[in-house]
Design a protein around this motif. Structure first.
Motif, PDB file in Angstrom:
ATOM      1  N   PRO A   1      -2.122  -0.487  -9.512  1.00 26.14           N
ATOM      2  CA  PRO A   1      -3.058   0.012  -8.497  1.00 26.14           C
ATOM      3  C   PRO A   1      -3.850  -1.144  -7.896  1.00 26.14           C
ATOM      4  O   PRO A   1      -4.193  -2.104  -8.595  1.00 26.14           O
ATOM      5  CB  PRO A   1      -3.961   0.962  -9.286  1.00 26.14           C
ATOM      6  CG  PRO A   1      -3.168   1.337 -10.488  1.00 26.14           C
ATOM      7  CD  PRO A   1      -2.336   0.151 -10.823  1.00 26.14           C
ATOM      8  N   TYR A   2      -4.142  -1.063  -6.620  1.00 24.65           N
ATOM      9  CA  TYR A   2      -4.884  -2.116  -5.922  1.00 24.65           C
ATOM     10  C   TYR A   2      -6.275  -1.586  -5.573  1.00 24.65           C
ATOM     11  O   TYR A   2      -7.218  -1.731  -6.334  1.00 24.65           O
ATOM     12  CB  TYR A   2      -4.091  -2.546  -4.691  1.00 24.65           C
ATOM     13  CG  TYR A   2      -4.720  -3.635  -3.856  1.00 24.65           C
ATOM     14  CD1 TYR A   2      -5.673  -4.501  -4.385  1.00 24.65           C
ATOM     15  CD2 TYR A   2      -4.353  -3.803  -2.525  1.00 24.65           C
ATOM     16  CE1 TYR A   2      -6.238  -5.500  -3.612  1.00 24.65           C
ATOM     17  CE2 TYR A   2      -4.913  -4.805  -1.746  1.00 24.65           C
ATOM     18  CZ  TYR A   2      -5.855  -5.643  -2.284  1.00 24.65           C
ATOM     19  OH  TYR A   2      -6.414  -6.622  -1.513  1.00 24.65           O
TER      20      TYR A   2
ATOM     21  N   PHE B   1      -5.847  10.871   2.519  1.00 28.69           N
ATOM     22  CA  PHE B   1      -5.446  10.281   1.245  1.00 28.69           C
ATOM     23  C   PHE B   1      -5.100   8.809   1.425  1.00 28.69           C
ATOM     24  O   PHE B   1      -4.765   8.355   2.519  1.00 28.69           O
ATOM     25  CB  PHE B   1      -4.271  11.043   0.606  1.00 28.69           C
ATOM     26  CG  PHE B   1      -2.999  11.039   1.402  1.00 28.69           C
ATOM     27  CD1 PHE B   1      -2.064  10.034   1.270  1.00 28.69           C
ATOM     28  CD2 PHE B   1      -2.718  12.088   2.282  1.00 28.69           C
ATOM     29  CE1 PHE B   1      -0.875  10.047   1.997  1.00 28.69           C
ATOM     30  CE2 PHE B   1      -1.543  12.120   3.006  1.00 28.69           C
ATOM     31  CZ  PHE B   1      -0.622  11.101   2.862  1.00 28.69           C
ATOM     32  N   GLN B   2      -5.224   8.080   0.330  1.00 27.77           N
ATOM     33  CA  GLN B   2      -4.946   6.642   0.339  1.00 27.77           C
ATOM     34  C   GLN B   2      -4.027   6.279  -0.814  1.00 27.77           C
ATOM     35  O   GLN B   2      -4.230   6.703  -1.948  1.00 27.77           O
ATOM     36  CB  GLN B   2      -6.242   5.842   0.233  1.00 27.77           C
ATOM     37  CG  GLN B   2      -6.038   4.327   0.133  1.00 27.77           C
ATOM     38  CD  GLN B   2      -7.330   3.549   0.275  1.00 27.77           C
ATOM     39  OE1 GLN B   2      -7.857   3.398   1.376  1.00 27.77           O
ATOM     40  NE2 GLN B   2      -7.854   3.038  -0.830  1.00 27.77           N
ATOM     41  N   LEU B   3      -3.005   5.477  -0.506  1.00 29.72           N
ATOM     42  CA  LEU B   3      -2.094   4.919  -1.500  1.00 29.72           C
ATOM     43  C   LEU B   3      -2.236   3.407  -1.447  1.00 29.72           C
ATOM     44  O   LEU B   3      -2.130   2.805  -0.377  1.00 29.72           O
ATOM     45  CB  LEU B   3      -0.648   5.332  -1.204  1.00 29.72           C
ATOM     46  CG  LEU B   3       0.439   4.657  -2.033  1.00 29.72           C
ATOM     47  CD1 LEU B   3       0.334   5.089  -3.489  1.00 29.72           C
ATOM     48  CD2 LEU B   3       1.820   4.966  -1.478  1.00 29.72           C
ATOM     49  N   SER B   4      -2.479   2.773  -2.586  1.00 34.56           N
ATOM     50  CA  SER B   4      -2.709   1.329  -2.594  1.00 34.56           C
ATOM     51  C   SER B   4      -2.130   0.714  -3.859  1.00 34.56           C
ATOM     52  O   SER B   4      -2.498   1.091  -4.978  1.00 34.56           O
ATOM     53  CB  SER B   4      -4.208   1.036  -2.497  1.00 34.56           C
ATOM     54  OG  SER B   4      -4.450  -0.350  -2.382  1.00 34.56           O
TER      55      SER B   4
ATOM     56  N   GLY C   1       0.160  -7.048  -1.467  1.00 37.89           N
ATOM     57  CA  GLY C   1      -0.524  -5.760  -1.547  1.00 37.89           C
ATOM     58  C   GLY C   1      -0.135  -4.841  -0.401  1.00 37.89           C
ATOM     59  O   GLY C   1       0.248  -5.311   0.678  1.00 37.89           O
ATOM     60  N   TYR C   2      -0.231  -3.574  -0.648  1.00 31.78           N
ATOM     61  CA  TYR C   2       0.053  -2.588   0.401  1.00 31.78           C
ATOM     62  C   TYR C   2      -0.893  -1.409   0.242  1.00 31.78           C
ATOM     63  O   TYR C   2      -1.013  -0.827  -0.840  1.00 31.78           O
ATOM     64  CB  TYR C   2       1.494  -2.092   0.319  1.00 31.78           C
ATOM     65  CG  TYR C   2       1.794  -1.013   1.340  1.00 31.78           C
ATOM     66  CD1 TYR C   2       2.002  -1.335   2.679  1.00 31.78           C
ATOM     67  CD2 TYR C   2       1.852   0.332   0.963  1.00 31.78           C
ATOM     68  CE1 TYR C   2       2.267  -0.346   3.621  1.00 31.78           C
ATOM     69  CE2 TYR C   2       2.124   1.325   1.900  1.00 31.78           C
ATOM     70  CZ  TYR C   2       2.323   0.976   3.230  1.00 31.78           C
ATOM     71  OH  TYR C   2       2.575   1.954   4.152  1.00 31.78           O
TER      72      TYR C   2
ATOM     73  N   TYR D   1      -1.480   1.394   8.260  1.00 29.12           N
ATOM     74  CA  TYR D   1      -0.673   0.625   7.314  1.00 29.12           C
ATOM     75  C   TYR D   1      -1.292  -0.767   7.162  1.00 29.12           C
ATOM     76  O   TYR D   1      -1.557  -1.447   8.158  1.00 29.12           O
ATOM     77  CB  TYR D   1       0.766   0.514   7.802  1.00 29.12           C
ATOM     78  CG  TYR D   1       1.390   1.852   8.167  1.00 29.12           C
ATOM     79  CD1 TYR D   1       1.986   2.651   7.198  1.00 29.12           C
ATOM     80  CD2 TYR D   1       1.377   2.311   9.484  1.00 29.12           C
ATOM     81  CE1 TYR D   1       2.560   3.871   7.531  1.00 29.12           C
ATOM     82  CE2 TYR D   1       1.940   3.531   9.825  1.00 29.12           C
ATOM     83  CZ  TYR D   1       2.538   4.299   8.846  1.00 29.12           C
ATOM     84  OH  TYR D   1       3.102   5.518   9.183  1.00 29.12           O
ATOM     85  N   LYS D   2      -1.480  -1.186   5.898  1.00 25.62           N
ATOM     86  CA  LYS D   2      -2.156  -2.462   5.656  1.00 25.62           C
ATOM     87  C   LYS D   2      -1.399  -3.310   4.625  1.00 25.62           C
ATOM     88  O   LYS D   2      -1.801  -3.407   3.467  1.00 25.62           O
ATOM     89  CB  LYS D   2      -3.583  -2.226   5.153  1.00 25.62           C
ATOM     90  CG  LYS D   2      -4.438  -1.362   6.057  1.00 25.62           C
ATOM     91  CD  LYS D   2      -5.805  -1.109   5.439  1.00 25.62           C
ATOM     92  CE  LYS D   2      -6.639  -0.156   6.268  1.00 25.62           C
ATOM     93  NZ  LYS D   2      -7.959   0.114   5.655  1.00 25.62           N
ATOM     94  N   PRO D   3      -0.313  -3.953   5.019  1.00 23.59           N
ATOM     95  CA  PRO D   3       0.320  -4.912   4.109  1.00 23.59           C
ATOM     96  C   PRO D   3      -0.467  -6.224   4.117  1.00 23.59           C
ATOM     97  O   PRO D   3      -1.034  -6.615   5.153  1.00 23.59           O
ATOM     98  CB  PRO D   3       1.712  -5.099   4.715  1.00 23.59           C
ATOM     99  CG  PRO D   3       1.524  -4.812   6.167  1.00 23.59           C
ATOM    100  CD  PRO D   3       0.447  -3.774   6.269  1.00 23.59           C
TER     101      PRO D   3
END
Length: 329
Positions: free
Chosen positions: A103-104, A129-132, A151-152, A172-174
């Motif tokens: 998890p980030y 929702f957020q996935l990190s 990280g993503y 989207y945040k790579p």
């Protein structure tokens, strides 16, 4: 939830590889006649409850098989033993398909995400929702105990309560970043640095397209139980800029305060463009707390106000109230 359990099991499984390295080192010291140094390593292995069977011989049936997912156990128990331990390790990685992901930022799901203002293009209540996740790439390459990561993070706004339930916006945040620890425990308030490259876009076309690229520097300070995290960034110019004034709304950095208290964690993030004329800012407060006694699921309340709630709304003043659960914090 299941994917996080599997990731934790795989993480524990991979820890055994470090112990195999210790075993090799101890064996070499013993051959060289350095019995005292070898015994210290053997003691360390024993104190870490390493399986005694791995000290006798190496096989899939003896290297923490019980910590593998069930479907991997079946494969592992039918694979022939290879004498070379490094080859065995590679085969184990192939079978387990370990991505070594962690998890980030917070991984949360808010079934209630309420905009306090009525808007023509959406319902006021939606799901957010957020996935990190992050993936370590290299550690201590330059000798500073630094760690390089990929990280993503993905934040989605889902109009779940409308007729067709469309996804209204996804950001989207790579990113690629490196963390560098600083100082020793209880010696300095400054604990470390983080610097990286961050891309952010919403994947839409034409007039609704939004994107920008930044390089940033972040530092970490600790005062008792309070953590202070200032971050500054520099935007990389683009030829085809679909939001040239985004810095007028999101500024050039942010400041985060985190205060863990017993089983609760409080976080406050502040952002401002630091302009006397047309001053704009953003504030977000997060509170995570135990969720019905669970150790890896948390209740999560998030309240935010200001500009930059999402890329599509970067130039809109939005107050949002969110309720839900978080799988990491």
């Amino acid at each position: 939830m299941r994917i996080f359990i599997i990731l934790i099991l795989l993480f524990n499984f991979l820890l055994s590889y470090d112990k195999n390295s210790l075993l090799k080192e101890a064996s070499k010291l013993e051959k060289d006649g350095k019995y005292k140094e070898a015994m210290l390593i053997y003691k360390e292995i024993a104190n870490n409850t390493y399986l005694e069977k791995t000290l006798e011989k190496n096989s899939f049936e003896e290297i923490k098989i019980k910590e593998m997912p069930e479907e991997v156990k079946v494969l592992a128990q039918n694979v022939n033993t290879i004498e070379d331990q490094e080859t065995m390790t590679t085969i184990e990685q192939m079978l387990a398909s370990s991505f070594n992901l962690y998890p980030y930022k917070e991984n949360y799901f808010f079934p209630i995400s309420y905009d306090t203002k009525k808007r023509n293009d959406r319902k006021r209540n939606e799901t957010k929702f957020q996935l990190s996740l992050k993936k370590p790439i290299s550690h201590n390459f330059f000798g500073f105990e630094e760690t390089f990561y990929f990280g993503y993070t993905q934040v989605s706004y889902w109009q779940l309560y409308s007729d067709s339930s469309p996804f209204r916006e996804t950001n989207y945040k790579p990113e690629f970043f490196v963390t560098v620890p600083y100082g020793k425990r209880d010696k300095t308030a400054l604990k470390g640095f983080k610097t990286g490259f961050l891309h952010e876009s919403n994947g839409q076309g034409e007039e609704e397209s939004r994107s920008w690229n930044r390089i940033y520097l972040e530092s970490y300070f600790q005062y008792k139980s309070l953590f202070i995290i200032p971050r500054v960034w520099y935007r990389i110019e683009e030829k085809d800029d679909d939001n040239p004034d985004i810095e007028d709304y999101l500024g050039y950095g942010d400041l985060t305060f985190m205060y863990p208290y017993k089983e609760n964690n409080f976080k406050l993030m502040l952002r401002n463009n630091l302009k006397s004329k047309d001053n704009r800012g953003f504030v977000q407060f997060d509170w995570t707390f135990p969720f019905f006694g669970s150790k890896n699921t948390f209740g999560h309340i998030q309240i935010s106000n200001g500009y930059g709630d999402s890329l599509i709304d970067y130039d809109k003043d939005i107050t949002r109230i969110n309720f839900g659960i978080s799988l990491s914090r």
